[in-house]
Scaffold this motif. Structure first.
Motif, PDB file in Angstrom:
ATOM      1  N   THR A1336       0.886  -1.180   0.135  1.00 58.53           N
ATOM      2  CA  THR A1336      -0.067  -0.083  -0.114  1.00 58.53           C
ATOM      3  C   THR A1336       0.897   1.258   0.064  1.00 58.53           C
ATOM      4  OG1 THR A1336      -0.060   0.250   2.360  1.00 58.53           O
ATOM      5  CG2 THR A1336      -1.630  -1.256   1.319  1.00 58.53           C
ATOM      6  N   VAL A1337       0.122   2.427  -0.191  1.00 53.19           N
ATOM      7  CA  VAL A1337       0.815   3.819  -0.082  1.00 53.19           C
ATOM      8  C   VAL A1337      -0.268   4.393   0.916  1.00 53.19           C
ATOM      9  CG1 VAL A1337       1.321   5.963  -1.415  1.00 53.19           C
ATOM     10  CG2 VAL A1337       1.658   3.829  -2.466  1.00 53.19           C
ATOM     11  N   ARG A1338       0.264   5.208   1.661  1.00 52.38           N
ATOM     12  CA  ARG A1338      -0.499   6.134   2.443  1.00 52.38           C
ATOM     13  C   ARG A1338       0.057   7.450   2.481  1.00 52.38           C
ATOM     14  NH1 ARG A1338      -3.169   3.298   7.049  1.00 52.38           N
ATOM     15  NH2 ARG A1338      -2.776   1.058   6.513  1.00 52.38           N
ATOM     16  N   ILE A1339      -1.148   8.376   2.648  1.00 47.72           N
ATOM     17  CA  ILE A1339      -0.486   9.777   2.605  1.00 47.72           C
ATOM     18  C   ILE A1339      -1.031  10.327   4.014  1.00 47.72           C
ATOM     19  CG2 ILE A1339      -0.939  12.074   1.370  1.00 47.72           C
ATOM     20  CD1 ILE A1339      -2.057  10.370  -1.049  1.00 47.72           C
ATOM     21  N   TRP A1340      -0.048  11.145   4.636  1.00 44.21           N
ATOM     22  CA  TRP A1340      -0.159  11.757   5.883  1.00 44.21           C
ATOM     23  C   TRP A1340      -0.133  13.035   5.935  1.00 44.21           C
ATOM     24  CZ3 TRP A1340      -0.126   7.169   9.239  1.00 44.21           C
ATOM     25  CH2 TRP A1340       0.415   6.129   8.672  1.00 44.21           C
ATOM     26  N   ASP A1341      -1.006  13.703   7.012  1.00 50.62           N
ATOM     27  CA  ASP A1341      -0.697  15.070   7.238  1.00 50.62           C
ATOM     28  C   ASP A1341       0.547  15.265   8.087  1.00 50.62           C
ATOM     29  OD1 ASP A1341      -0.701  17.440   8.921  1.00 50.62           O
ATOM     30  OD2 ASP A1341      -2.786  17.745   8.011  1.00 50.62           O
ATOM     31  N   SER A1342       1.567  16.077   7.414  1.00 52.21           N
ATOM     32  CA  SER A1342       2.890  16.164   8.017  1.00 52.21           C
ATOM     33  C   SER A1342       2.917  17.071   9.242  1.00 52.21           C
ATOM     34  CB  SER A1342       3.941  16.639   7.009  1.00 52.21           C
ATOM     35  OG  SER A1342       3.459  18.208   6.662  1.00 52.21           O
ATOM     36  N   ASP A1343       1.845  17.562   9.768  1.00 54.36           N
ATOM     37  CA  ASP A1343       1.706  18.628  10.834  1.00 54.36           C
ATOM     38  C   ASP A1343       1.081  17.693  12.003  1.00 54.36           C
ATOM     39  OD1 ASP A1343       2.962  20.863   9.851  1.00 54.36           O
ATOM     40  OD2 ASP A1343       1.059  21.448   8.909  1.00 54.36           O
ATOM     41  N   THR A1344       0.130  16.819  11.643  1.00 50.48           N
ATOM     42  CA  THR A1344      -0.455  16.248  12.758  1.00 50.48           C
ATOM     43  C   THR A1344      -0.337  14.848  12.813  1.00 50.48           C
ATOM     44  OG1 THR A1344      -2.522  15.837  11.540  1.00 50.48           O
ATOM     45  CG2 THR A1344      -2.655  17.746  12.558  1.00 50.48           C
ATOM     46  N   GLY A1345       0.318  13.982  11.680  1.00 54.52           N
ATOM     47  CA  GLY A1345       0.604  12.758  11.577  1.00 54.52           C
ATOM     48  C   GLY A1345      -0.898  11.864  11.161  1.00 54.52           C
ATOM     49  N   ALA A1346      -1.879  12.584  11.064  1.00 58.29           N
ATOM     50  CA  ALA A1346      -3.044  12.006  10.628  1.00 58.29           C
ATOM     51  C   ALA A1346      -2.947  11.430   9.291  1.00 58.29           C
ATOM     52  CB  ALA A1346      -4.222  12.680  10.752  1.00 58.29           C
ATOM     53  N   VAL A1347      -3.503  10.390   8.933  1.00 57.84           N
ATOM     54  CA  VAL A1347      -3.816   9.792   7.728  1.00 57.84           C
ATOM     55  C   VAL A1347      -4.736  10.514   6.807  1.00 57.84           C
ATOM     56  CG1 VAL A1347      -4.553   7.967   6.383  1.00 57.84           C
ATOM     57  CG2 VAL A1347      -3.334   7.353   8.589  1.00 57.84           C
ATOM     58  N   HIS A1348      -3.969  11.309   5.859  1.00 59.53           N
ATOM     59  CA  HIS A1348      -4.944  12.123   5.004  1.00 59.53           C
ATOM     60  C   HIS A1348      -5.683  11.380   4.006  1.00 59.53           C
ATOM     61  CE1 HIS A1348      -5.715  15.924   2.937  1.00 59.53           C
ATOM     62  NE2 HIS A1348      -5.299  15.439   1.678  1.00 59.53           N
ATOM     63  N   VAL A1349      -5.158  10.336   3.176  1.00 58.85           N
ATOM     64  CA  VAL A1349      -5.533   9.329   2.253  1.00 58.85           C
ATOM     65  C   VAL A1349      -5.044   8.084   2.590  1.00 58.85           C
ATOM     66  CG1 VAL A1349      -6.086   9.203  -0.072  1.00 58.85           C
ATOM     67  CG2 VAL A1349      -5.951  11.478   0.663  1.00 58.85           C
ATOM     68  N   GLY A1350      -5.826   7.110   2.241  1.00 56.33           N
ATOM     69  CA  GLY A1350      -5.269   5.748   2.107  1.00 56.33           C
ATOM     70  C   GLY A1350      -5.989   4.852   3.215  1.00 56.33           C
ATOM     71  N   PRO A1351      -5.404   3.618   3.223  1.00 56.65           N
ATOM     72  CA  PRO A1351      -4.289   3.192   2.161  1.00 56.65           C
ATOM     73  C   PRO A1351      -4.724   2.977   0.712  1.00 56.65           C
ATOM     74  CG  PRO A1351      -5.174   1.311   3.513  1.00 56.65           C
ATOM     75  CD  PRO A1351      -5.825   2.546   3.860  1.00 56.65           C
ATOM     76  N   LEU A1352      -3.811   3.316  -0.227  1.00 55.73           N
ATOM     77  CA  LEU A1352      -4.026   3.204  -1.715  1.00 55.73           C
ATOM     78  C   LEU A1352      -3.705   1.832  -2.070  1.00 55.73           C
ATOM     79  CD1 LEU A1352      -2.519   6.760  -2.932  1.00 55.73           C
ATOM     80  CD2 LEU A1352      -4.608   6.184  -1.580  1.00 55.73           C
ATOM     81  N   THR A1353      -4.709   1.122  -2.631  1.00 47.76           N
ATOM     82  CA  THR A1353      -4.359  -0.204  -2.832  1.00 47.76           C
ATOM     83  C   THR A1353      -4.607  -0.434  -4.412  1.00 47.76           C
ATOM     84  OG1 THR A1353      -6.599  -0.933  -2.649  1.00 47.76           O
ATOM     85  CG2 THR A1353      -5.111  -0.897  -0.633  1.00 47.76           C
ATOM     86  N   GLY A1354      -3.619  -1.509  -4.770  1.00 46.36           N
ATOM     87  CA  GLY A1354      -3.839  -1.794  -6.339  1.00 46.36           C
ATOM     88  C   GLY A1354      -2.612  -2.701  -6.806  1.00 46.36           C
ATOM     89  N   HIS A1355      -1.527  -2.168  -6.130  1.00 44.82           N
ATOM     90  CA  HIS A1355      -0.212  -3.171  -6.330  1.00 44.82           C
ATOM     91  C   HIS A1355      -0.346  -4.634  -5.642  1.00 44.82           C
ATOM     92  CE1 HIS A1355       2.448  -0.157  -8.142  1.00 44.82           C
ATOM     93  NE2 HIS A1355       2.241   0.584  -7.169  1.00 44.82           N
ATOM     94  N   ALA A1390      -6.794   5.660  -8.253  1.00 43.71           N
ATOM     95  CA  ALA A1390      -5.879   5.302  -9.517  1.00 43.71           C
ATOM     96  C   ALA A1390      -5.999   6.258 -10.608  1.00 43.71           C
ATOM     97  CB  ALA A1390      -5.908   3.831  -9.430  1.00 43.71           C
ATOM     98  N   VAL A1391      -5.040   6.730 -11.375  1.00 36.31           N
ATOM     99  CA  VAL A1391      -5.017   7.426 -12.387  1.00 36.31           C
ATOM    100  C   VAL A1391      -4.723   6.568 -13.496  1.00 36.31           C
ATOM    101  CG1 VAL A1391      -4.474   9.511 -13.634  1.00 36.31           C
ATOM    102  CG2 VAL A1391      -4.732   9.828 -11.322  1.00 36.31           C
ATOM    103  N   GLY A1392      -5.353   6.137 -14.331  1.00 33.23           N
ATOM    104  CA  GLY A1392      -5.172   4.928 -15.424  1.00 33.23           C
ATOM    105  C   GLY A1392      -4.710   3.761 -14.862  1.00 33.23           C
ATOM    106  N   GLY A1393      -4.300   2.915 -15.631  1.00 35.68           N
ATOM    107  CA  GLY A1393      -3.847   1.613 -15.441  1.00 35.68           C
ATOM    108  C   GLY A1393      -2.385   1.577 -14.931  1.00 35.68           C
ATOM    109  N   PRO A1394      -1.884   0.447 -14.746  1.00 36.06           N
ATOM    110  CA  PRO A1394      -0.332   0.375 -14.254  1.00 36.06           C
ATOM    111  C   PRO A1394       0.369   0.402 -15.400  1.00 36.06           C
ATOM    112  CG  PRO A1394      -1.490  -1.815 -14.083  1.00 36.06           C
ATOM    113  CD  PRO A1394      -2.550  -0.825 -14.262  1.00 36.06           C
ATOM    114  N   LEU A1395       1.611   0.988 -15.166  1.00 38.75           N
ATOM    115  CA  LEU A1395       2.337   1.489 -16.532  1.00 38.75           C
ATOM    116  C   LEU A1395       3.487  -0.011 -16.412  1.00 38.75           C
ATOM    117  CD1 LEU A1395       3.651   4.932 -15.697  1.00 38.75           C
ATOM    118  CD2 LEU A1395       1.362   3.915 -16.562  1.00 38.75           C
TER     119      LEU A1395
END
Length: 1534
Positions: A1336-1355, A1390-1395
């Motif tokens: 997975t990929v996760r996106i965090w708020d760099s100030d609070t440490g909270a999860v901003h978006v995610g987990p991004l799954t597909g891989h 996901a933006v488009g399919g895997p490269l």
């Protein structure tokens, strides 16, 4: 249906161009991604015109034509930029083209129109008919005098006709038969055009005839047939061509007789209307016949033309029997009748008849008579005969191919089956002999439906002079020919030599037939033969009375023969040579000893020549020596040239020796019988005679002649090779060019070493010639060998030359260097003659004497500088072919071959000189193969496998000998032959050792029980009395192979599993390698450990091997290195041999001790020169372990790098110079580096769990290590303002640190369920993206440490890397699933399919300022992607030889930096066309081979598309300023 087309590349315009100076442009065309043509480069213009036409043969309408417009920069080392391209199907072009106007196609680049190109596509034939239509238009104006003199349309007719016919012929491979007609017609028509141009009118009848001709001939082009449809239509095609010539001849007459004016023309036509009608009718009928043939052949399978082409692939010899004599009518009738009866009789048990007898007993004559008998009955399959001075006739492959070829001519079913086999497996003709036997003989022969036996005759097997080939043939006949269907009968003749008598005498499938010369019938036959021969002589001499010679004389001659037909034959030839009555008296007046009667006859025959003549004697002796001592036969003319004799001298001498020297049909001189050579060279038989041949002195003379020929005839580019892009195998007429080389030079190039080996040693004149050769002719000699396909002989010849020298050590060093040159560059020399000069020479080390002698003579080559390429490297060659780990290698006893085995379930055999694969892989095991060994005689290979079996193979043929040996109840880990080759020992995971009888496959001893875990290794002592074994139980044991009793042991001392054992050559000591990283030496008698363990490897030792003299030990290890040790002192000899990119699983010494072979989990085998290998010159300035991460400074002026060597490096991005000493302090590999936005600091993370910050100017550590992570720190990143650092760890967390104070900002960011592999700040610094092995990929708020978006799954596997786009809207990620994905950073969608495109894990991704994405992969490549469309921008960037671990764009996006496990950093230009690096070849963007790189430079090579490469040894540079290649390569010479 596939069609044939004519494509005209006309012009281009409307080109977008931003420079003040117009470009030089050229156009390329591909069809279905296959390169078709490149136009010439135009003059500087934005409206270039080319008008280049190319044939597109056999393409369907759906084929895609790709046109690309390039600007020619001629900038060395850079690919020309592509300005635009267009893609369109043939169907679209064809339908959109009008008959008289070109089609205008738009060129596009990055989705925008950038120009226009004009093309015209016509079907071949239609183009010609349109030309006739144009002629008809002109005809209508005949009466008005409006027609001009331009009748070029008729030229177009003939041109298109030639294209149609030639296209068919080229596809069918029948140029020799059909093309002369096309050529003749073309010449006639060409002359006709010139005449017609002077005429202002044409007549309708003539145009109608031309139109008919074109319709017929154009039909051939339009029919769309493939090559397999031509052969049955050949006659029709030839008749069409003949009739076309008739038509052309008529037109020629018309042009001369009918052009004078209207009246004359009318008269001419009136008188010839019938002729015109006949021509038209004949052409129309031929078209119908051809049409019917095409329709019939469309439904056929493999046909005769295919078969002719396929059979031509066989390397067969004609074996011309025209000069071989049959038995005289009425003689040998009993023998012949009995043999013929035997061959005709039904037999299920024996299909081989071995006819043997003493020399001269008439075996070959009988064989010839048998052959002719069955040839007359159309039942002779093949007649093959051997000759000691003709090595080609003895090659087992040649013998098999010749039999197969002849049988295909005889029997349709065999022909069909044989051609089918070759068609299915084209590589079968180069497979091991046994596989060839099965596929080319056994299988096809079983397909034959026979009513009577077919006979194959192999005559004079004892004359096969190559020991190895002879052994292989004997084995093949005894073991494999007996498997042929019983309707195929084999006759073999030979002397009863021991090596033949053994296998043949004990084989129940072989009938033995001795030719007894002591019988009364034999004497009667000889008497009849003599009577007939002398009567024949008498009838040719008018002055000899009818009563001559009389029965008493005949009886005396027969008696003196001693039962030897060869004596009688030679005696009669002697009598008939000149003055028969005198010659007969001479013979009858001589006494002939029973034991030496042949010698006495040779003496008498030779004495008739004028040996007392001082002009004759030395020349005659030289000619005789040349015939007897040469390794191949010569013509008289070739001997004149070779021996520096006046033209005609050899021919004149041969006239004096006609009774004992014969001329074959190819006019080469050969001895009448092999015994003559034995007589001439044996001092006890001919010593003291004028004609005695002293081998030493005569070979010395021949060697001197060889050097003279080399000096006078060798020269640069002997075969006028025009294009260095083409390999030798790709030059269609190379064979005919080679035949233009003088025969004496072809001979000398191949065999001069043979004469030198047998010459008087250390002759001063020879030494001077050798010195001149190695300094002046060496490269040209290699060129000759390359052309003839004999590069593998070069090393042996040079070794012979080295051994010849006793006094001149400098010359010996020069020859050693020449041999190193051959060993290092043999792979490319074997492939391409041109690249001897433009690849091998410039890449030779600077201290190489070859480089020093020849470099100045070839200024037009590339210039390569590398601090590590000063002297010859240890690494010689890399062998590629296995698809999985290579776990065992072994040299053949003669050192010419290497066998290897792999987890890919196969055994492979390699040429140790060229590195080429010999035959196809040996397949049969059903699981990975763990061990291989050559038998002591080199004829067999044993292999062990995880399938729990041992297999035995014929090393020459590749055939499995018997079934697998079964009995082990676990994986077979190791095999070894006993010194006498009778036994095989094997060790298994069932903890036992077994000993097998090689002949029967029976277990002789065992299982030997004592180990309590996997037996990994076994070895026989040199005397065969002991077997040593090693095991995972950490012990060694010594056993008695006869009884299976344990003799010594267990030997204890290793602290890890014992992986390998080996006996010293004297048998008194044993060496062992262990998983405890050490090598130990033991007393084999007592089992006591000798000395201390040999240490140096950093991981387990997998393999040990001894040099033949016992002075050195080689060891391989999981640390990816090979080490060499002094066996007496235990000292390490030099540094480790590095180059493998995986664990070294196996090592082996060559029999001469000069080379070491190694096999690795990287699926390669490598060959090393341990004596030559020295550390890189000077100190190592780069990383000494794999590079894990790279980062560019904000101004792009320097690069930071991290490595497994526990250091951080800082490098000048222009020069590659180290700006600081390595930054140290870590206790583990450094996994990641990042540069602060202002460039003043560097952050790095390590596998020791810490983060460090460094001053980029001074290299000083800023504060202590940042601690907190509980696992390896895999990644670090600076925030955009430089105030924070993020780090990710294998402890599954991300941490944020204050970049100034080092304090932790907040707690760790948790959520990932696997190790964090990568972190990246968004451009505004508000978010952090992280990737993890949890997929997975996760996106965090760099100030609070909270999860901003995610987990991004597909891989579908662990995610290795993440990066934000420059605008922060997207995230790119790379994964172990071999893909790159793009995500919306706000929504996580996901933006488009895997490269896709990478073939292994994606390890790193990075965005360019313009939004492009770069990715690095474990497949060793870097790829660039369009982040909007997901399209790959160009092909992969190749050059790294191991995993690419990190990629980074320069601040301006124009360059990409990459770091790799191969210890190098590379900087690439990200925006231009680029080439590729494959199997050592550097290939440009047009798929042209630029140059080839030797194995030892591939890791560090600076490629044309790299601006910088930083290696452990420094910064190599590549200068292509003076480099000429392609069609200009010949200009490389001064």
């Amino acid at each position: 249906m596939a069609q044939n087309y004519s494509l005209l590349l006309q012009s281009a315009d409307l080109i977008l161009w931003n420079s003040f100076r117009d470009p030089k442009l050229y156009l390329t065309a591909d069809v279905d991604d296959t390169f078709v043509i490149k136009t010439p480069v135009s003059k500087r213009s934005l409206k270039p015109e080319w008008n280049v036409r190319v044939k597109l043969l056999s393409h369907p309408l759906t084929s895609i034509i790709t046109l690309r417009l390039y600007c020619s920069t001629r900038f060395p080392g850079r690919s020309d930029p592509c300005l635009g391209e267009c893609k369109i199907t043939i169907q679209d072009v064809f339908h959109r083209c009008s008959s008289d106007k070109a089609l205008e196609l738009q060129l596009e680049a990055k989705g925008e129109v950038c120009g226009r190109v004009s093309v015209l596509l016509e079907s071949i034939g239609a183009a010609a008919l349109s030309a006739v239509d144009e002629l008809q238009k002109k005809i209508r104006r005949l009466g008005t005098n409006e027609i001009d003199a331009d009748v070029s349309g008729l030229v177009h007719v003939a041109r298109e006709w030639a294209s149609a016919i030639s296209g068919c012929v080229e596809m069918g491979g029948e140029i020799a038969k059909v093309h002369p007609y096309a050529t003749a017609a073309w010449k006639i028509l060409t002359a006709l055009y010139q005449a017609i141009e002077m005429q202002r009118g044409l007549d309708a009848e003539v145009v109608e005839m031309v139109k008919t001709m074109v319709e017929v001939d154009a039909f051939i082009g339009d029919v769309g047939f493939l090559s397999h449809k031509i052969k049955p239509l050949e006659d029709a095609l030839v008749h069409i061509a003949e009739q076309t010539i008739e038509c052309a001849n008529f037109l020629d007459q018309y042009s001369r007789d009918g052009f004078s004016g209207r009246a004359i023309r009318n008269t001419f036509l009136k008188n010839n209307k019938k002729k015109i009608q006949e021509i038209c009718t004949e052409l129309t009928m031929l078209k119908a016949s051809f049409d019917r043939g095409v329709a019939i052949q469309s439904a056929t399978g493999v046909n005769r033309l295919d078969q002719s082409v396929l059979l031509a692939k066989l390397r067969h010899l004609p074996y011309d029997a025209s000069l071989r004599t049959e038995c005289l009518a009425g003689t040998r009738t009993d023998v012949l009748e009995d043999i013929i009866r035997q061959l005709n009789a039904p037999s299920d048990n024996s299909n081989i008849l071995w006819l043997f007898g003493v020399a001269g007993s008439g075996k070959s004559t009988i064989a010839t008579s048998i052959s002719h008998h069955f040839r007359r009955l159309q039942r002779l399959g093949a007649f093959v005969f051997f000759h000691r001075n003709d090595l080609d006739s003895s090659n087992p492959t040649t013998v098999l191919h010749s039999i197969a070829y002849k049988m295909a001519q005889l029997n349709r079913q065999i022909r069909d089956a044989l051609c089918g086999a070759i068609d299915r497996q084209p590589e079968i003709i180069n497979a091991p002999i046994a596989i060839q036997f099965q596929e080319l003989l056994l299988g096809p022969f079983h397909s034959a439906q026979l009513t009577e036996p077919i006979i194959i005759v192999l005559d004079a097997l004892d004359e096969c002079s190559n020991t190895f080939w002879r052994s292989s043939l004997i084995t093949l006949i005894a073991n494999d020919f007996t498997k042929l269907p019983s309707d195929f009968r084999i006759v073999v003749t030979s002397r009863p030599d021991a090596d033949i008598k053994g296998p043949f005498g004990s084989n129940t499938s072989i009938t033995r037939w001795i030719l007894d010369i002591s019988t009364r019938r034999n004497t009667e036959d000889i008497t009849s033969y003599v009577r007939h021969s002398l009567e024949d002589i008498r009838t040719k001499e008018d002055r000899i009375p009818r009563t001559w010679p009389g029965e008493p004389a005949i009886a005396q001659l027969a008696e003196r023969s001693g039962g030897l037909f060869i004596w009688a034959s030679l005696a009669c030839a002697f009598i008939g040579s000149f003055d028969p009555r005198a010659k007969l008296k001479t013979l009858l007046s001589q006494s002939f000893n029973q034991e030496t009667r042949l010698d006495d006859l040779y003496d008498v025959a030779l004495r008739t020549a004028p040996w007392t003549d001082p002009d004759f004697a030395p020349s005659a002796l030289a000619v005789l020596a040349c015939i007897i001592l040469s390794s191949a036969p010569h013509t008289a003319g070739a001997m004149d040239s070779l021996l520096a004799l006046e033209i005609g001298t050899s021919s004149s001498i041969l006239e004096h020796l006609g009774c004992i020297i014969r001329l074959a049909s190819d006019q080469t001189a050969r001895v009448l019988h092999g015994s003559f050579a034995d007589y001439l060279t044996n001092p006890g038989r001919s010593g003291g005679c004028h004609w005695h041949i002293n081998r030493d002195s005569q070979n010395l003379a021949l060697a001197l002649h060889c050097f003279r020929i080399l000096q006078n005839q060798l020269h640069f580019n002997m075969c006028s090779i025009q294009d260095s892009n083409l390999l030798n195998s790709e030059i269609s007429d190379l064979h005919s060019r080679i035949q233009n080389i003088q025969p004496e030079l072809r001979y000398v190039g191949r065999y001069w070493g043979t004469h030198l080996r047998d010459a008087t040693p250390d002759n001063k004149v020879i030494l001077a010639k050798l010195k001149n050769f190695v300094e002046s002719q060496f490269l040209s000699w290699l060129e000759l060998l390359s052309l003839m396909g004999l590069v593998q002989r070069a090393g042996d010849i040079l070794e012979v030359a080295q051994d010849y020298i006793k006094s001149d050590q400098n010359l010996k060093v020069s020859l050693h260097d020449a041999r190193r040159f051959v060993n290092g560059f043999a792979p490319v020399i074997a492939q391409s003659t041109a690249h001897i000069y433009i690849s091998a020479l410039p890449f030779a080390p600077k201290q190489s004497l070859v480089q020093q002698n020849f470099a100045s003579k070839f200024p037009g080559v590339l210039t390569y500088t590398d601090p590590g390429n000063i002297q010859w490297a240890s690494l010689q060659k890399t062998l590629l072919g296995h698809t999985s780990d290579i776990v065992s290698v072994a040299f053949s006893p003669d050192g010419t071959r290497i066998c290897s085995c792999s987890w890919d379930k196969t055994v492979r055999i390699w040429d140790s000189e060229t590195g080429a694969t010999l035959g196809v892989p040996l397949a049969g095991h059903t699981r990975g193969v763990t061990s291989v060994a050559f038998s002591p005689d080199g004829r067999r290979i044993a292999s062990g496998s995880w399938d729990e079996t041992v297999r035995i193979w014929n090393s020459e043929t590749g055939a499995a000998l018997g079934g697998p040996l079964t009995g082990h109840r676990g994986e077979v880990m190791t095999v070894a032959f006993s010194p006498d080759g009778r036994w095989i020992a094997s060790g298994s995971s069932d903890a036992t050792v077994r000993i097998w009888d090689l002949e029967t496959g029976a277990v002789l001893a065992g299982p030997l029980v004592g180990h309590n875990s996997v037996v990994t290794t076994v070895a026989f002592s040199p005397d065969g009395r002991w077997i040593a074994s090693g095991s995972w139980d950490k012990t060694l044991r010594i056993w008695d192979p006869e009884t299976g009793a344990a003799l010594v042991g267990p030997l204890t001392g290793h602290r890890g599993e014992v992986m390998s054992v080996g006996f010293f050559p004297d048998g008194r000591r044993i060496a062992s390698g262990s998983w405890d990283k050490t090598v130990r030496i033991w007393d084999s008698e007592t089992g006591a450990a000798l000395g201390v363990p040999l240490t140096g490897h950093t991981r387990g030792v997998t393999s040990v091997a001894f040099s033949p003299d016992g002075r050195r030990i080689a060891s391989g290890s999981w640390d990816e290195t090979v080490r060499i040790w002094d066996s007496e002192t235990g000292a390490s000899l030099g540094g480790p041999l590095t180059g493998h990119r995986g664990e070294v699983m196996t090592v082996a010494f060559s029999p001469d001790g000069r080379r070491i072979a190694s096999g690795s989990s990287d699926a390669t085998a490598r060959i090393w020169e341990p004596e030559i290998g020295a550390p890189l010159a000077g100190p190592l300035t780069g990383h000494i372990s794999g590079i894990t991460s790279v980062a560019l400074a904000p101004d792009g002026k320097w690069i930071a790098s991290a490595s497994w060597d526990e250091t951080v490096g800082i490098w000048d991005s222009e020069t590659g110079a180290a700006l600081h000493v390595p930054l140290t302090g870590y206790s583990g590999g450094v996994m990641s580096v990042a540069v602060s936005p202002d460039g003043t600091r560097i952050a790095s993370g390590s596998s020791d769990g810490t983060v460090r910050i460094w001053d980029s100017e001074t290299g000083a550590a800023l504060g202590g290590p940042l601690t907190g992570h509980r696992g390896e720190v895999m990644t670090v990143a600076f925030s955009p303002d430089g105030r924070r650092i993020a780090s990710g760890s294998w402890d599954k967390t991300t941490r944020i640190w204050d970049a100034e104070t080092g304090a932790t900002l907040g707690g760790p960011l948790t959520g990932h369920t696997g190790g964090v592999t990568s972190v990246s700040f968004s451009p505004d610094g508000r978010r952090i993206a992280s990737s993890s092995s949890d997929e997975t990929v996760r996106i965090w708020d760099s100030d609070t440490g909270a999860v901003h978006v995610g987990p991004l799954t597909g891989h579908t596997n662990g995610v290795t890397s993440v990066a934000f786009s420059p605008d922060g809207k997207r995230i790119a990620s790379g994964s172990w699933d071999e893909t790159v994905r793009i995500w919306d950073s706000e929504t996580g969608a996901a933006v488009g399919g895997p490269l896709t495109g990478h073939t292994s894990s994606v390890t790193s991704v990075a965005f360019a300022p313009d939004g492009r994405i770069a990715s690095g992969s474990s497949d060793g490549t870097v790829r660039i992607w369009d982040s909007e469309t997901g399209a790959a921008l160009g092909g992969p960037l190749t050059g790294h030889t191991s995993d690419v671990s990190s990629v980074a764009f320069s601040p301006d996006g124009r360059q990409i930096a990459s770091g790799s496990s191969d210890k190098t950093m590379r900087i690439w230009d990200s925006g231009i066309g680029r080439g590729k690096f494959e199997n050592g070849w550097v290939i440009d963007s047009l798929d042209s081979r630029l140059f080839w790189v030797p194995a030892w430079l591939r890791d560090h090579l600076c490629l044309p598309w790299n601006s910088l490469v930083i290696t452990p040894g420094g910064v190599p540079t590549l200068d292509l300023t003076t480099f000429v290649h392609g069609t200009h390569w010949q200009k490389c010479v001064k």
